[in-house]
Write a protein that holds these residues in place. Structure first.
Motif, PDB file in Angstrom:
ATOM      1  N   UNK A 189      30.182 -10.824  32.259  1.00  0.00           N
ATOM      2  CA  UNK A 189      30.780 -11.950  32.992  1.00  0.00           C
ATOM      3  C   UNK A 189      31.249 -11.471  34.364  1.00  0.00           C
ATOM      4  N   UNK A 190      31.930 -10.323  34.393  1.00  0.00           N
ATOM      5  CA  UNK A 190      32.411  -9.766  35.662  1.00  0.00           C
ATOM      6  C   UNK A 190      31.259  -9.514  36.624  1.00  0.00           C
ATOM      7  N   UNK A 191      30.183  -8.948  36.100  1.00  0.00           N
ATOM      8  CA  UNK A 191      29.017  -8.647  36.929  1.00  0.00           C
ATOM      9  C   UNK A 191      28.391  -9.937  37.460  1.00  0.00           C
ATOM     10  N   UNK A 192      28.310 -10.957  36.626  1.00  0.00           N
ATOM     11  CA  UNK A 192      27.724 -12.227  37.048  1.00  0.00           C
ATOM     12  C   UNK A 192      28.582 -12.886  38.133  1.00  0.00           C
ATOM     13  N   UNK A 193      29.906 -12.874  37.949  1.00  0.00           N
ATOM     14  CA  UNK A 193      30.803 -13.447  38.956  1.00  0.00           C
ATOM     15  C   UNK A 193      30.688 -12.691  40.276  1.00  0.00           C
ATOM     16  N   UNK A 194      30.589 -11.362  40.200  1.00  0.00           N
ATOM     17  CA  UNK A 194      30.437 -10.558  41.412  1.00  0.00           C
ATOM     18  C   UNK A 194      29.120 -10.888  42.112  1.00  0.00           C
ATOM     19  N   UNK A 195      28.067 -11.025  41.336  1.00  0.00           N
ATOM     20  CA  UNK A 195      26.751 -11.344  41.899  1.00  0.00           C
ATOM     21  C   UNK A 195      26.769 -12.724  42.565  1.00  0.00           C
ATOM     22  N   UNK A 196      27.395 -13.698  41.916  1.00  0.00           N
ATOM     23  CA  UNK A 196      27.523 -15.034  42.511  1.00  0.00           C
ATOM     24  C   UNK A 196      28.321 -14.967  43.807  1.00  0.00           C
ATOM     25  N   UNK A 197      29.436 -14.246  43.770  1.00  0.00           N
ATOM     26  CA  UNK A 197      30.272 -14.102  44.951  1.00  0.00           C
ATOM     27  C   UNK A 197      29.533 -13.431  46.089  1.00  0.00           C
ATOM     28  N   UNK A 198      28.743 -12.417  45.754  1.00  0.00           N
ATOM     29  CA  UNK A 198      27.961 -11.717  46.774  1.00  0.00           C
ATOM     30  C   UNK A 198      27.028 -12.693  47.490  1.00  0.00           C
ATOM     31  N   UNK A 199      26.353 -13.526  46.726  1.00  0.00           N
ATOM     32  CA  UNK A 199      25.463 -14.524  47.319  1.00  0.00           C
ATOM     33  C   UNK A 199      26.217 -15.501  48.210  1.00  0.00           C
ATOM     34  N   UNK A 200      27.393 -15.906  47.776  1.00  0.00           N
ATOM     35  CA  UNK A 200      28.220 -16.809  48.585  1.00  0.00           C
ATOM     36  C   UNK A 200      28.661 -16.103  49.861  1.00  0.00           C
ATOM     37  N   UNK A 201      29.102 -14.859  49.731  1.00  0.00           N
ATOM     38  CA  UNK A 201      29.588 -14.101  50.886  1.00  0.00           C
ATOM     39  C   UNK A 201      28.537 -13.886  51.952  1.00  0.00           C
ATOM     40  N   UNK A 202      27.290 -13.640  51.521  1.00  0.00           N
ATOM     41  CA  UNK A 202      26.226 -13.414  52.502  1.00  0.00           C
ATOM     42  C   UNK A 202      25.947 -14.664  53.325  1.00  0.00           C
ATOM     43  N   UNK A 203      26.238 -15.818  52.768  1.00  0.00           N
ATOM     44  CA  UNK A 203      26.031 -17.069  53.505  1.00  0.00           C
ATOM     45  C   UNK A 203      27.299 -17.538  54.219  1.00  0.00           C
ATOM     46  N   UNK A 204      28.427 -17.269  53.613  1.00  0.00           N
ATOM     47  CA  UNK A 204      29.703 -17.733  54.154  1.00  0.00           C
ATOM     48  C   UNK A 204      30.073 -17.037  55.456  1.00  0.00           C
ATOM     49  N   UNK A 205      29.611 -15.810  55.636  1.00  0.00           N
ATOM     50  CA  UNK A 205      29.974 -15.057  56.836  1.00  0.00           C
ATOM     51  C   UNK A 205      29.485 -15.761  58.102  1.00  0.00           C
TER      52      UNK A 205
ATOM     53  N   UNK B  65      29.183 -19.037  58.561  1.00  0.00           N
ATOM     54  CA  UNK B  65      30.118 -20.136  58.783  1.00  0.00           C
ATOM     55  C   UNK B  65      31.434 -19.607  59.339  1.00  0.00           C
ATOM     56  N   UNK B  66      31.905 -18.507  58.772  1.00  0.00           N
ATOM     57  CA  UNK B  66      33.159 -17.919  59.224  1.00  0.00           C
ATOM     58  C   UNK B  66      33.079 -17.503  60.692  1.00  0.00           C
ATOM     59  N   UNK B  67      32.029 -16.801  61.059  1.00  0.00           N
ATOM     60  CA  UNK B  67      31.898 -16.330  62.441  1.00  0.00           C
ATOM     61  C   UNK B  67      31.756 -17.494  63.416  1.00  0.00           C
ATOM     62  N   UNK B  68      31.076 -18.548  63.009  1.00  0.00           N
ATOM     63  CA  UNK B  68      30.905 -19.711  63.881  1.00  0.00           C
ATOM     64  C   UNK B  68      32.210 -20.486  64.057  1.00  0.00           C
ATOM     65  N   UNK B  69      32.977 -20.625  62.989  1.00  0.00           N
ATOM     66  CA  UNK B  69      34.196 -21.437  63.041  1.00  0.00           C
ATOM     67  C   UNK B  69      35.422 -20.683  63.534  1.00  0.00           C
ATOM     68  N   UNK B  70      35.473 -19.385  63.317  1.00  0.00           N
ATOM     69  CA  UNK B  70      36.702 -18.650  63.628  1.00  0.00           C
ATOM     70  C   UNK B  70      36.747 -18.128  65.053  1.00  0.00           C
ATOM     71  N   UNK B  71      35.609 -17.927  65.667  1.00  0.00           N
ATOM     72  CA  UNK B  71      35.533 -17.403  67.038  1.00  0.00           C
ATOM     73  C   UNK B  71      36.232 -16.051  67.179  1.00  0.00           C
ATOM     74  N   UNK B  72      36.180 -15.215  66.149  1.00  0.00           N
ATOM     75  CA  UNK B  72      36.777 -13.886  66.245  1.00  0.00           C
ATOM     76  C   UNK B  72      35.847 -12.985  67.046  1.00  0.00           C
ATOM     77  N   UNK B  73      36.440 -12.045  67.747  1.00  0.00           N
ATOM     78  CA  UNK B  73      35.660 -11.096  68.533  1.00  0.00           C
ATOM     79  C   UNK B  73      35.266  -9.893  67.703  1.00  0.00           C
ATOM     80  N   UNK B  74      34.674  -8.925  68.361  1.00  0.00           N
ATOM     81  CA  UNK B  74      34.239  -7.702  67.703  1.00  0.00           C
ATOM     82  C   UNK B  74      35.461  -6.882  67.279  1.00  0.00           C
TER      83      UNK B  74
END
Length: 181
Positions: free
Chosen positions: A40-56, A58-67
């Motif tokens: 279960x832990x591995x599956x949740x981590x794998x799901x989260x990884x997939x979300x994180x690779x896409x969410x970044x 959105x985050x970079x576009x909306x947050x306007x953070x610099x380097x």
């Protein structure tokens, strides 16, 4: 008909309670589908990884953070901007070693466990919120930062706080990121 250039795209937010309850139902179903907590832990981590690779993106576009120029800057952005933006909380940050590549995010309040009182019986090694570790790891990997992300403490397991440990695996090449003199 074209859209005016000055308008920003609208982002629709999901109701927080609906998200938390849906996540709880997902974890409950995974517990039924898998006998071992590790699966279960591995599956949740794998799901989260997939979300994180896409969410970044959105985050970079909306947050306007610099380097960022250091691991501590990266962790501060994760804690103060990303967690606030997506979960409505701001965890505190601690550095765990002198080489400044190990950090902890300490969550006084974890919205994913708002309706959870305890782990299911016989599931003592379940990392209920392991999705968060996968999200962080996936997002960091998309910006070329390898990291090990794990739960160090969990309120659902009787600890006083929920603590996520983040260890950056590669030493950043500081020369590469320095500004020219």
């Amino acid at each position: 008909m074209s859209r005016p250039a000055h308008r920003r795209p609208e982002y629709h937010k999901i109701n927080k309670d609906l998200f938390v309850l849906t996540y709880g139902a997902l974890v409950a179903q995974l517990c039924k589908d898998y006998e071992k907590d590790e699966d279960v832990n591995q599956y949740l981590d794998k799901m989260g990884y997939g979300i994180g690779t896409r969410l970044v993106e959105d985050f970079l576009a909306r947050s306007c953070v610099g380097r960022c120029h250091s691991y501590s800057e990266i962790i501060d952005i994760i804690a103060q901007v990303a967690f606030k933006m997506y979960l409505g909380i701001t965890p505190s940050v601690t550095c765990n070693n002198s080489s400044k590549n190990e950090f902890s995010l300490i969550l006084e309040k974890n919205p994913l466990v708002e309706f959870v009182e305890e782990l299911p019986a016989g599931r003592s090694s379940l990392c209920y919120c392991n999705l968060l570790c996968g999200i962080i790891r996936g997002a960091l990997e998309m910006v070329h930062l390898a990291a090990d992300v794990t739960f160090l403490q969990d309120r659902l397991k009787g600890d006083s706080v929920t603590e996520i440990g983040i260890t950056f695996l590669k030493k950043r090449d500081e020369k590469k990121y320095r500004g020219k003199k």
